[in-house]
Motif scaffolding. Structure first.
Motif, mmCIF file in Angstrom:
data_model
loop_
_atom_site.group_PDB
_atom_site.id
_atom_site.type_symbol
_atom_site.label_atom_id
_atom_site.label_comp_id
_atom_site.label_asym_id
_atom_site.label_seq_id
_atom_site.Cartn_x
_atom_site.Cartn_y
_atom_site.Cartn_z
ATOM 1 N N PRO A 50 -24.595 -23.524 -21.115
ATOM 2 C CA PRO A 50 -25.920 -23.983 -21.530
ATOM 3 C C PRO A 50 -26.313 -25.156 -20.623
ATOM 4 C CG PRO A 50 -24.269 -24.904 -22.986
ATOM 5 C CD PRO A 50 -23.547 -23.994 -22.013
ATOM 6 N N PRO A 51 -27.541 -25.662 -20.734
ATOM 7 C CA PRO A 51 -27.902 -26.839 -19.942
ATOM 8 C C PRO A 51 -26.889 -27.974 -20.156
ATOM 9 C CG PRO A 51 -29.849 -25.912 -20.948
ATOM 10 C CD PRO A 51 -28.669 -25.162 -21.521
ATOM 11 N N TRP A 52 -26.403 -28.525 -19.067
ATOM 12 C CA TRP A 52 -25.448 -29.626 -19.006
ATOM 13 C C TRP A 52 -24.057 -29.264 -19.526
ATOM 14 C CZ3 TRP A 52 -26.560 -32.968 -15.532
ATOM 15 C CH2 TRP A 52 -27.909 -33.139 -15.189
ATOM 16 N N GLY A 53 -23.804 -27.990 -19.749
ATOM 17 C CA GLY A 53 -22.453 -27.564 -20.105
ATOM 18 C C GLY A 53 -21.537 -27.671 -18.901
ATOM 19 N N ILE A 54 -20.256 -27.852 -19.165
ATOM 20 C CA ILE A 54 -19.282 -28.000 -18.077
ATOM 21 C C ILE A 54 -18.125 -27.019 -18.232
ATOM 22 C CG2 ILE A 54 -19.818 -30.452 -17.808
ATOM 23 C CD1 ILE A 54 -17.025 -31.038 -19.075
ATOM 24 N N ASN A 55 -17.505 -26.689 -17.138
ATOM 25 C CA ASN A 55 -16.181 -26.088 -17.109
ATOM 26 C C ASN A 55 -15.305 -27.241 -16.625
ATOM 27 O OD1 ASN A 55 -14.120 -24.259 -17.251
ATOM 28 N ND2 ASN A 55 -14.860 -22.939 -15.602
ATOM 29 N N PRO A 56 -14.608 -27.920 -17.561
ATOM 30 C CA PRO A 56 -13.953 -29.188 -17.227
ATOM 31 C C PRO A 56 -12.878 -29.029 -16.164
ATOM 32 C CG PRO A 56 -13.212 -28.404 -19.364
ATOM 33 C CD PRO A 56 -14.302 -27.467 -18.917
ATOM 34 N N GLU A 71 -27.337 -17.277 -12.114
ATOM 35 C CA GLU A 71 -28.528 -17.850 -12.748
ATOM 36 C C GLU A 71 -28.421 -19.368 -12.775
ATOM 37 O OE1 GLU A 71 -31.246 -16.284 -13.724
ATOM 38 O OE2 GLU A 71 -30.457 -14.268 -13.383
ATOM 39 N N CYS A 72 -29.548 -20.042 -12.538
ATOM 40 C CA CYS A 72 -29.680 -21.498 -12.638
ATOM 41 C C CYS A 72 -28.988 -22.192 -11.468
ATOM 42 C CB CYS A 72 -29.165 -21.994 -13.991
ATOM 43 S SG CYS A 72 -29.906 -23.565 -14.513
ATOM 44 N N SER A 73 -28.562 -23.438 -11.664
ATOM 45 C CA SER A 73 -27.869 -24.191 -10.609
ATOM 46 C C SER A 73 -26.668 -24.906 -11.199
ATOM 47 C CB SER A 73 -28.783 -25.198 -9.922
ATOM 48 O OG SER A 73 -29.821 -25.611 -10.717
ATOM 49 N N LEU A 74 -25.620 -24.969 -10.397
ATOM 50 C CA LEU A 74 -24.376 -25.601 -10.817
ATOM 51 C C LEU A 74 -23.962 -26.663 -9.817
ATOM 52 C CD1 LEU A 74 -22.149 -22.513 -11.769
ATOM 53 C CD2 LEU A 74 -23.335 -24.057 -13.339
ATOM 54 N N GLN A 75 -23.494 -27.788 -10.344
ATOM 55 C CA GLN A 75 -22.789 -28.768 -9.523
ATOM 56 C C GLN A 75 -21.319 -28.363 -9.587
ATOM 57 O OE1 GLN A 75 -22.375 -32.682 -11.209
ATOM 58 N NE2 GLN A 75 -22.314 -33.621 -9.179
ATOM 59 N N GLY A 112 -29.066 -27.591 -14.584
ATOM 60 C CA GLY A 112 -30.414 -27.076 -14.804
ATOM 61 C C GLY A 112 -30.849 -27.206 -16.250
ATOM 62 N N HIS A 113 -32.053 -26.728 -16.516
ATOM 63 C CA HIS A 113 -32.640 -26.822 -17.855
ATOM 64 C C HIS A 113 -32.595 -25.501 -18.602
ATOM 65 C CE1 HIS A 113 -33.914 -30.872 -16.973
ATOM 66 N NE2 HIS A 113 -34.437 -30.447 -15.845
ATOM 67 N N THR A 114 -31.959 -24.491 -18.001
ATOM 68 C CA THR A 114 -31.784 -23.191 -18.640
ATOM 69 C C THR A 114 -30.313 -22.807 -18.547
ATOM 70 O OG1 THR A 114 -32.241 -21.993 -16.583
ATOM 71 C CG2 THR A 114 -34.138 -22.458 -18.003
ATOM 72 N N ASN A 115 -29.951 -21.741 -19.228
ATOM 73 C CA ASN A 115 -28.565 -21.280 -19.181
ATOM 74 C C ASN A 115 -28.182 -20.865 -17.773
ATOM 75 O OD1 ASN A 115 -28.318 -21.698 -21.925
ATOM 76 N ND2 ASN A 115 -28.697 -19.578 -22.459
ATOM 77 N N ALA A 116 -26.950 -21.159 -17.408
ATOM 78 C CA ALA A 116 -26.412 -20.769 -16.100
ATOM 79 C C ALA A 116 -25.335 -19.709 -16.302
ATOM 80 C CB ALA A 116 -25.820 -21.972 -15.373
ATOM 81 N N ILE A 117 -25.240 -18.824 -15.310
ATOM 82 C CA ILE A 117 -24.208 -17.790 -15.306
ATOM 83 C C ILE A 117 -23.589 -17.758 -13.915
ATOM 84 C CG2 ILE A 117 -23.683 -15.326 -15.605
ATOM 85 C CD1 ILE A 117 -26.365 -15.127 -17.163
ATOM 86 N N ALA A 118 -22.261 -17.645 -13.880
ATOM 87 C CA ALA A 118 -21.557 -17.507 -12.605
ATOM 88 C C ALA A 118 -20.485 -16.435 -12.764
ATOM 89 C CB ALA A 118 -20.918 -18.825 -12.188
ATOM 90 N N ILE A 119 -20.147 -15.821 -11.650
ATOM 91 C CA ILE A 119 -19.037 -14.874 -11.589
ATOM 92 C C ILE A 119 -18.004 -15.447 -10.629
ATOM 93 C CG2 ILE A 119 -18.286 -12.587 -10.787
ATOM 94 C CD1 ILE A 119 -19.735 -12.332 -13.383
ATOM 95 N N ALA A 120 -16.754 -15.472 -11.084
ATOM 96 C CA ALA A 120 -15.654 -15.943 -10.249
ATOM 97 C C ALA A 120 -14.758 -14.766 -9.909
ATOM 98 C CB ALA A 120 -14.850 -17.005 -10.989
ATOM 99 N N ALA A 121 -14.390 -14.669 -8.646
ATOM 100 C CA ALA A 121 -13.377 -13.712 -8.206
ATOM 101 C C ALA A 121 -12.145 -14.519 -7.834
ATOM 102 C CB ALA A 121 -13.881 -12.905 -7.017
ATOM 103 N N LEU A 122 -10.975 -14.005 -8.205
ATOM 104 C CA LEU A 122 -9.725 -14.737 -8.000
ATOM 105 C C LEU A 122 -8.715 -13.872 -7.267
ATOM 106 C CD1 LEU A 122 -10.599 -15.535 -11.370
ATOM 107 C CD2 LEU A 122 -9.484 -17.473 -10.294
ATOM 108 N N SER A 123 -7.861 -14.525 -6.490
ATOM 109 C CA SER A 123 -6.909 -13.827 -5.623
ATOM 110 C C SER A 123 -5.577 -13.545 -6.302
ATOM 111 C CB SER A 123 -6.685 -14.637 -4.345
ATOM 112 O OG SER A 123 -6.078 -15.877 -4.664
ATOM 113 N N SER A 124 -5.608 -13.289 -7.598
ATOM 114 C CA SER A 124 -4.415 -12.932 -8.349
ATOM 115 C C SER A 124 -4.842 -12.164 -9.582
ATOM 116 C CB SER A 124 -3.639 -14.178 -8.777
ATOM 117 O OG SER A 124 -2.603 -13.844 -9.687
#
Length: 166
Positions: A50-56, A71-75, A112-124
């Motif tokens: 969600p807006p300002w949510g983190i993956n710590p 979707e949206c923007s991520l730091q 961002g001010h809207t929900n963000a979505i990301a896809i991660a690919a991992l080497s294992s």
């Protein structure tokens, strides 16, 4: 004795429930979810914010990660190893990609001010995940508070307060 269900996963089109203390949900597609990934050296995950949510801050001890913002923007960022401990960070927009080297502590935050979505690919097929705060302050049994107080250069009471939240 494999079956088609060993090679499929349904559900990445659905948003994860982000109503938790950090404001993110990771939907893993690892060998535990898709047995057909076993020995292939790949996996993936969907991350919802969600807006300002983190993956710590966390690390994958057995994989590098490549993240694509849908979707949206991520730091995003990671910290290099000792002794530099340098932060490598960037703001990503929709369609941008960022790589997190294996074993390094990294994070993401929706700025961002809207929900963000990301896809991660991992080497294992089984990358492992160590969330730093959970590991340090939520271990079972607890890491001795005097050790953590010395390591973080704070009073033991602060350590007790943090540990009580995990």
């Amino acid at each position: 004795m494999v079956q088609v269900n060993d090679f499929t996963f349904s559900g990445l089109h659905m948003a994860g429930n982000t109503s938790n203390v950090v404001g993110s949900r990771v939907t893993p597609v690892f060998a535990a979810q898709v047995p057909g990934l076993n020995t292939l050296g790949i996996s993936m995950a969907r991350i919802d914010f969600p807006p300002w949510g983190i993956n710590p801050p966390y690390t994958h001890p057995r994989a590098s990660e490549i993240l694509t913002v849908l979707e949206c923007s991520l730091q995003v960022g990671f910290i290099t190893s000792n002794p530099e401990n340098r932060l490598i960070a960037k703001v990503l927009q929709k369609g941008d990609v960022f790589v997190f080297p294996q074993g390094l502590v990294h994070f993401q935050r929706n700025i961002g001010h809207t929900n963000a979505i990301a896809i991660a690919a991992l080497s294992s097929q089984s990358p492992g995940v160590i969330t730093i705060g959970n590991a340090i302050f939520g271990s079972n049994p607890d890491i001795p508070s005097d050790l953590l107080a010395k390591a973080f250069q704070v009073d033991k009471n602060i350590i007790y307060q943090i540990q009580s939240r995990f």
